[in-house]
Structure formats: structure tokens, C-alpha cells
Design a protein around this motif. Structure first.
Motif, PDB file in Angstrom:
ATOM      1  N   PHE A  29       0.927  -1.330  -0.094  1.00 18.73           N
ATOM      2  CA  PHE A  29       0.202  -0.033   0.110  1.00 18.73           C
ATOM      3  C   PHE A  29       0.788   1.400  -0.061  1.00 18.73           C
ATOM      4  O   PHE A  29       0.549   2.244  -0.613  1.00 18.73           O
ATOM      5  CB  PHE A  29      -0.940   0.034   1.185  1.00 18.73           C
ATOM      6  CG  PHE A  29      -2.214  -0.798   1.062  1.00 18.73           C
ATOM      7  CD1 PHE A  29      -2.539  -1.433  -0.266  1.00 18.73           C
ATOM      8  CD2 PHE A  29      -2.664  -1.397   2.264  1.00 18.73           C
ATOM      9  CE1 PHE A  29      -3.565  -2.170   0.008  1.00 18.73           C
ATOM     10  CE2 PHE A  29      -3.921  -2.356   2.118  1.00 18.73           C
ATOM     11  CZ  PHE A  29      -4.111  -2.838   0.838  1.00 18.73           C
ATOM     12  N   GLN A  30       1.859   1.416   0.726  1.00 22.72           N
ATOM     13  CA  GLN A  30       2.788   2.313   0.920  1.00 22.72           C
ATOM     14  C   GLN A  30       3.518   2.679  -0.420  1.00 22.72           C
ATOM     15  O   GLN A  30       3.698   3.938  -0.975  1.00 22.72           O
ATOM     16  CB  GLN A  30       3.762   2.165   1.874  1.00 22.72           C
ATOM     17  CG  GLN A  30       3.209   2.238   3.380  1.00 22.72           C
ATOM     18  CD  GLN A  30       4.274   2.067   4.527  1.00 22.72           C
ATOM     19  OE1 GLN A  30       4.933   1.401   4.240  1.00 22.72           O
ATOM     20  NE2 GLN A  30       3.748   2.123   5.813  1.00 22.72           N
ATOM     21  N   CYS A  32       2.401   1.650  -3.466  1.00 22.81           N
ATOM     22  CA  CYS A  32       1.556   2.322  -4.431  1.00 22.81           C
ATOM     23  C   CYS A  32       1.194   3.975  -4.191  1.00 22.81           C
ATOM     24  O   CYS A  32       0.881   4.388  -5.208  1.00 22.81           O
ATOM     25  CB  CYS A  32       0.051   1.510  -4.400  1.00 22.81           C
ATOM     26  SG  CYS A  32       0.449  -0.037  -5.085  1.00 22.81           S
ATOM     27  N   ALA A  33       1.048   4.163  -2.959  1.00 23.77           N
ATOM     28  CA  ALA A  33       0.656   5.323  -2.486  1.00 23.77           C
ATOM     29  C   ALA A  33       1.631   6.443  -3.362  1.00 23.77           C
ATOM     30  O   ALA A  33       1.157   7.584  -3.170  1.00 23.77           O
ATOM     31  CB  ALA A  33       0.478   5.724  -1.007  1.00 23.77           C
ATOM     32  N   GLU A  37      -3.329   7.703  -6.091  1.00 22.85           N
ATOM     33  CA  GLU A  37      -4.202   8.325  -4.865  1.00 22.85           C
ATOM     34  C   GLU A  37      -4.387   7.089  -3.746  1.00 22.85           C
ATOM     35  O   GLU A  37      -4.422   5.948  -4.311  1.00 22.85           O
ATOM     36  CB  GLU A  37      -5.497   8.706  -5.110  1.00 22.85           C
ATOM     37  CG  GLU A  37      -6.458   7.636  -5.893  1.00 22.85           C
ATOM     38  CD  GLU A  37      -7.609   8.212  -6.344  1.00 22.85           C
ATOM     39  OE1 GLU A  37      -8.664   8.679  -5.394  1.00 22.85           O
ATOM     40  OE2 GLU A  37      -7.799   8.228  -7.663  1.00 22.85           O
ATOM     41  N   ASP A  38      -4.297   7.594  -2.597  1.00 22.61           N
ATOM     42  CA  ASP A  38      -4.362   6.625  -1.382  1.00 22.61           C
ATOM     43  C   ASP A  38      -5.901   6.163  -1.421  1.00 22.61           C
ATOM     44  O   ASP A  38      -6.642   6.534  -0.562  1.00 22.61           O
ATOM     45  CB  ASP A  38      -4.080   7.051  -0.124  1.00 22.61           C
ATOM     46  CG  ASP A  38      -3.862   5.952   1.002  1.00 22.61           C
ATOM     47  OD1 ASP A  38      -4.048   5.031   0.502  1.00 22.61           O
ATOM     48  OD2 ASP A  38      -3.703   6.560   2.096  1.00 22.61           O
ATOM     49  N   ASN A  39      -6.471   5.209  -2.199  1.00 23.88           N
ATOM     50  CA  ASN A  39      -7.577   4.378  -2.342  1.00 23.88           C
ATOM     51  C   ASN A  39      -7.301   3.095  -2.156  1.00 23.88           C
ATOM     52  O   ASN A  39      -6.986   2.296  -3.040  1.00 23.88           O
ATOM     53  CB  ASN A  39      -8.052   4.859  -3.541  1.00 23.88           C
ATOM     54  CG  ASN A  39      -9.728   4.411  -3.637  1.00 23.88           C
ATOM     55  OD1 ASN A  39      -9.829   3.124  -3.402  1.00 23.88           O
ATOM     56  ND2 ASN A  39     -10.481   5.367  -4.113  1.00 23.88           N
ATOM     57  N   ARG A  40      -7.777   2.606  -1.096  1.00 20.77           N
ATOM     58  CA  ARG A  40      -7.665   1.002  -0.750  1.00 20.77           C
ATOM     59  C   ARG A  40      -8.262   0.080  -1.991  1.00 20.77           C
ATOM     60  O   ARG A  40      -7.799  -0.851  -2.326  1.00 20.77           O
ATOM     61  CB  ARG A  40      -8.175   0.624   0.602  1.00 20.77           C
ATOM     62  CG  ARG A  40      -8.125  -0.911   0.931  1.00 20.77           C
ATOM     63  CD  ARG A  40      -8.695  -1.106   2.124  1.00 20.77           C
ATOM     64  NE  ARG A  40      -8.558  -2.372   2.632  1.00 20.77           N
ATOM     65  CZ  ARG A  40      -7.524  -3.077   3.365  1.00 20.77           C
ATOM     66  NH1 ARG A  40      -6.640  -2.131   3.881  1.00 20.77           N
ATOM     67  NH2 ARG A  40      -7.540  -4.242   3.635  1.00 20.77           N
ATOM     68  N   THR A  43      -6.215   0.192  -4.972  1.00 16.37           N
ATOM     69  CA  THR A  43      -5.072  -0.475  -4.893  1.00 16.37           C
ATOM     70  C   THR A  43      -4.984  -1.798  -4.873  1.00 16.37           C
ATOM     71  O   THR A  43      -4.463  -2.733  -5.414  1.00 16.37           O
ATOM     72  CB  THR A  43      -4.376   0.178  -3.450  1.00 16.37           C
ATOM     73  OG1 THR A  43      -4.299   1.436  -3.616  1.00 16.37           O
ATOM     74  CG2 THR A  43      -3.005  -0.467  -3.443  1.00 16.37           C
TER      75      THR A  43
END
Length: 502
Positions: A29-30, A32-33, A37-40, A43
Motif C-alpha cells: 500500500f505504501q 502504491c501511494a 491516490e491513497d484508495n484501498r 489499490t
């Protein structure tokens, strides 16, 4: 074609892969961020895409495996084969314990991953945990005895319910995988062998075994509810077959004859299921036995092998690596499972896109494993679903009624429209204007324009339909392959569910 940021993420993962066999989901996750955009949801959608492509392994539907991204597939494969090639495990005919895992996976790269590796073997349908084993014993069926128990010599009886699968090519380990999938129905593992599995439920028995030809699998059931047991096991074997893309059109099902002569025989005449289904579709409901010439009911031949609804005991109780059941119990204690919400997707297309229709249908039936945990069931409706019922009205009217009652109407086009597909679209569009549903999606496969005059006439009807869509304010989408179609619609479906629009 894919977004440039996806390629950048993949490049970063390839670099990490050189030194690490796996990373945590949190680290993924980190990473990809830094690029998106930080979108679970998005991702995880990208993770599913990379998983399907084989870039890495990430099983999001497993409570243990979802925590890690396995970057080195060889690392995972080597871990699995360390168990399957272990001599003490072979000597015990496939049985191994946690202590064996400690010994086999003693290398530092496996040290902290034993529960996950066990879960991976279960996910690959290579082993399962035996019930009533307090110390924890697993069984890998492909290490069972190569010979059938003496009990099954001359086991066949004339009144057994029988189904045959004949393969042009039979992948190795098919019966072992079937045994793992339905291990809660294997009461006596010692009665199973590499090429045969014995299933039991409620006084009913079913034996699955490889025939002497090496290209046929026989399912033979007996007992008061033998049809139920046959339906359950055959359904899972069908699922296994569907997972091998190369088996399409290379495996056929055969139904034994039930005429007065064949009923008394352990080797009755057989009919190919596809042939019976075509006769049913064409209204030819009787077929003669090639041996006795007696007329046999097509509906009775087909009815003996498939249930409209599978029984409640199909799914086993929750199982898993050490501690998995305890965590499951703790998380669900005092609460009920969420009610299952059905999302109906009507899938329409002309006959030329049957393979795409089949691929789409199979993909989203498999996706159900993930959505069911969230209380959602995806029901794919196709015209083939309606053949089992005789209609007092025009059958197309029944299709149109289902279109009006579905949540999503999805139609596929290639070189022609087809009047029935257009009729179904019109029914969906009228219903949408009246009630706001179904949501409508149209996908057109990109094609090279043919020179054949007849095909060009089909294309003119297709272009006219596209003009009609534009006039209605509906914008269609193009796709290049079945994989592209699945990815595009999966993204749309995830977004619709996330935004609570269904």
C-alpha cells in the motif's frame, strides 16, 4: 495498454523481488501511494490485476494470505515441493504435521511463514487438515497409495447413478484436487488412493476414479439421496475443468442409458450430455438406446444428474491453518452472518461471442468467493438458464421480463447486433427510464472491418445500433479481449458496490 503509474509500480516490485521473496500488504500500500491516490479499493483492484497476470501472488480472499504479497513464485513453488518430496511424508502416504513443517521449512526465508505456506498449499488444493486431529495432521492426497483398496473391486452395481467425464487430455492430479475441495465429505481417507476418492454423506456413497484408459473419470453414486451427492461432486469437477483454459471443448460428459436392459447392466450404453441438451433445446425429448432400440426420455436422463438448488451441506465448516478457526469464531461470536444480497447481471450477446460470454460468466462466478464474504452474491443470467422450463409464452418474452428485473444489463457486440439482443436492450432501456434500473453497459469488440459483403451488411446493422445508442445518450465501450472485458467491468462493479449504487 495500462496507465503509466501501474507500469512504474510493477517496475518497483520487480526490483524488490530481486532481494525479497515477499512483502507485507502494508508495504505494498505504501509503495502504491507514491504513484497513485491513497484508495484501498483501487489499490487492491490493481493487486488483483497483477495477481491474474502472474506478476505476483496475492490471495485477497484468504485471511492469512491477504497479509502478504508473494513476489517470487519460485520461492513458493519450492516450499510446496519440499513437502511433496519429503521422504518421511511419502512413507506416511501424504500425512504430515506442524513438526514436519518445522523440519522441512527450516531455512531462514521460510522461518516466519509456516502458517501462510500451509494456507498456500491448501489454496493450491494440494493438502487439507484432517478432522479430529488434536495435534494437527495434514494430508496431501497425491502422496496416497497408487493402488485402489480391495473393497472397490467389483464395487459397481446395476442401479448406481453414474456419470462419466471423457478427456482428450486429462491434467494430472484432478482427482486429488477434487478430494481436497470436498474433503469434508471424505470420512475415510484410507479408502482413497492417488486415482480415486470415496465420498460419503448421510448414508450415501460416491466413488470417483480414473478409468483404465487413463482418459476417463467415472462418478458412481448410491443411496437414497445419491442425486444430491452426485450433483455436489460433479459441480466441483466441472469447476476444476473450467479452470483449465485448454480443456475447453476437450472434455465431454456422458450419461448412462436407463432403458430396461441398461438398468440391469454395470456397463450401460452412454449418451453425450451435450447431445442430450441439444435435443432438449430442439424439442426432441426422446432418444433410442443403440443397444435395445428402446425409447428413453431425454429429460429423465438429464434430470437424474443435476439439482436446481444444491443442498445446505455443500459448504464445509470453516477450516484453516493453526488458530484460523479460533480467530474466525472470535470475530463472529455473538453476531449473525450478513444477509446475502443478490445482484442480478443479465448477460446478452449474439452467438458469435459465446466464448466471451462463457469466459465472463466463469470469471464472475469465481469472483463470488470474494463477494460472498461481504454478503453479496453475483447471479449471472443468460438465455441458456431458461431452457429447463417449458414456456406457455414466447421464450423471448421471459428473457425480456428477466431483463427488466435485473440490476445490471450487459450486452456484448462484435460484427452484428442481432434482433433479440437489440430487443433485450430496448426492454432494459424502457425499464431504466421508468425505475432507474437496470444499469446498462454495452461493450463492442474492436474488429478489423471484413470485406465479405454479407458481413458488411451485419456491420451496417451494428453501426446503426451504435448511432441509436448515441441518440439515446448512452455511450458504449470498446474492448480488445475477454481479459480486457473482465478487467473493465470488474473495475465498474467494484466502484458501483463501493459507492452503494447497487
Amino acid at each position: 495498454a495500462m496507465p503509466a503509474r501501474w507500469a512504474a509500480i510493477r517496475s518497483e516490485l520487480e526490483k524488490i523481488k530481486e532481494s525479497q521473496p515477499y512483502i507485507s500488504q502494508k508495504d505494498y500500500f505504501q509503495l502504491c501511494a507514491r504513484y497513485m491516490e491513497d484508495n484501498r479499493s483501487k489499490t487492491l483492484g490493481l493487486s488483483r490485476y497483477f495477481h491474474d497476470l502472474g506478476v505476483f501472488l496475492h490471495f485477497q480472499d484468504d485471511h492469512l494470505l491477504q497479509r502478504y504479497i508473494i513476489l517470487q513464485n519460485d520461492w513458493a513453488t519450492e516450499a510446496v515441493f519440499k513437502v511433496l518430496n519429503d521422504e518421511p511424508t511419502k512413507a506416511r502416504k501424504g500425512r504430515f504435521s506442524q513438526a514436519d513443517c518445522q523440519r522441512i521449512w527450516a531455512h531462514s526465508t521460510y522461518a516466519d511463514m509456516h502458517p501462510e505456506l500451509l494456507a498456500l498449499m491448501e489454496k493450491f488444493e494440494l493438502c487439507y487438515k484432517l478432522p479430529d486431529q488434536r495435534s494437527g495432521i495434514w494430508l496431501s492426497p497425491q502422496l496416497l497409495s497408487p493402488s485402489a483398496p480391495k473393497l472397490f473391486k467389483d464395487w459397481a452395481k446395476p442401479d448406481d447413478l453414474v456419470l462419466f467425464y471423457k478427456y482428450d487430455f486429462l491434467p494430472k492430479g484432478m482427482i486429488s484436487r477434487l478430494m481436497v475441495r470436498k474433503n469434508h465429505l471424505v470420512r475415510q481417507p484410507d479408502l482413497c488412493w492417488v486415482d480415486g476418492a470415496y465420498f460419503e454423506h448421510g448414508g450415501n456413497d460416491l466413488l470417483v476414479c480414473l478409468m483404465e484408459t487413463g482418459q476417463e473419470i467415472e462418478l458412481r453414486a448410491r443411496g437414497p439421496e445419491r442425486k444430491d451427492l452426485m450433483s455436489v461432486i460433479a459441480r466441483d469437477l466441472d469447476t476444476l475443468n473450467d479452470r483449465f483454459e485448454g480443456l475447453r471443448d476437450k472434455v465431454r460428459k456422458y450419461v448412462p442409458c436407463i432403458c430396461s436392459n441398461c438398468r440391469l447392466s454395470t456397463t450401460p450404453e452412454r449418451y453425450e450430455e451435450g447431445r442430450l441438451l441439444k435435443r432438449k433445446q430442439d424439442g426432441k425429448l426422446m432418444i433410442d438406446c443403440p443397444e435395445s432400440y428402446e425409447d428413453v426420455s431425454v429429460l429423465e436422463l438429464l434430470d437424474g444428474l443435476k439439482l436446481d438448488m444444491l443442498p445446505q451441506w455443500v459448504k464445509p465448516a470453516p477450516t484453516g491453518p493453526p488458530g484460523a478457526n479460533d480467530r474466525h469464531s472470535a470475530s463472529t461470536e455473538g453476531s449473525e452472518s450478513p444477509p446475502l444480497r443478490t445482484i442480478k447481471i443479465f448477460l446478452a450477446s449474439s452467438s458469435e461471442l459465446k466464448q466471451d460470454r462463457d469466459g465472463f460468466d466463469l470469471h464472475f462466478r469465481q469472483v463470488n468467493d470474494r463477494w460472498i464474504q461481504k454478503g453479496i452474491y453475483l447471479q449471472i443470467l443468460r438465455w441458456e438458464n431458461f431452457l429447463d422450463a417449458m414456456s406457455e409464452t414466447r421464450l423471448q418474452d421471459e428473457y425480456n421480463e428477466e431483463v427488466r428485473n435485473c440490476d445490471i444489463f450487459l450486452s456484448l457486440f462484435k460484427t452484428k447486433t442481432g434482433k433479440y439482443t437489440e430487443e433485450e436492450f430496448d426492454a432494459a432501456h424502457r425499464a431504466f427510464k421508468d425505475s432507474g434500473k437496470p444499469l446498462i453497459y454495452t461493450y463492442f469488440m474492436k474488429n478489423i472491418i471484413p470485406t465479405d459483403k454479407r458481413l458488411r451488411e451485419d456491420l451496417i446493422s451494428l453501426w446503426n445500433f451504435q448511432d441509436k445508442l448515441s441518440g439515446l445518450g448512452h455511450y458504449h465501450t470498446h474492448y480488445t479481449s475477454i481479459e480486457d472485458l473482465k478487467l473493465q467491468f470488474q473495475t465498474q462493479l467494484d466502484q458501483l458496490i463501493e459507492e452503494d449504487k447497487l
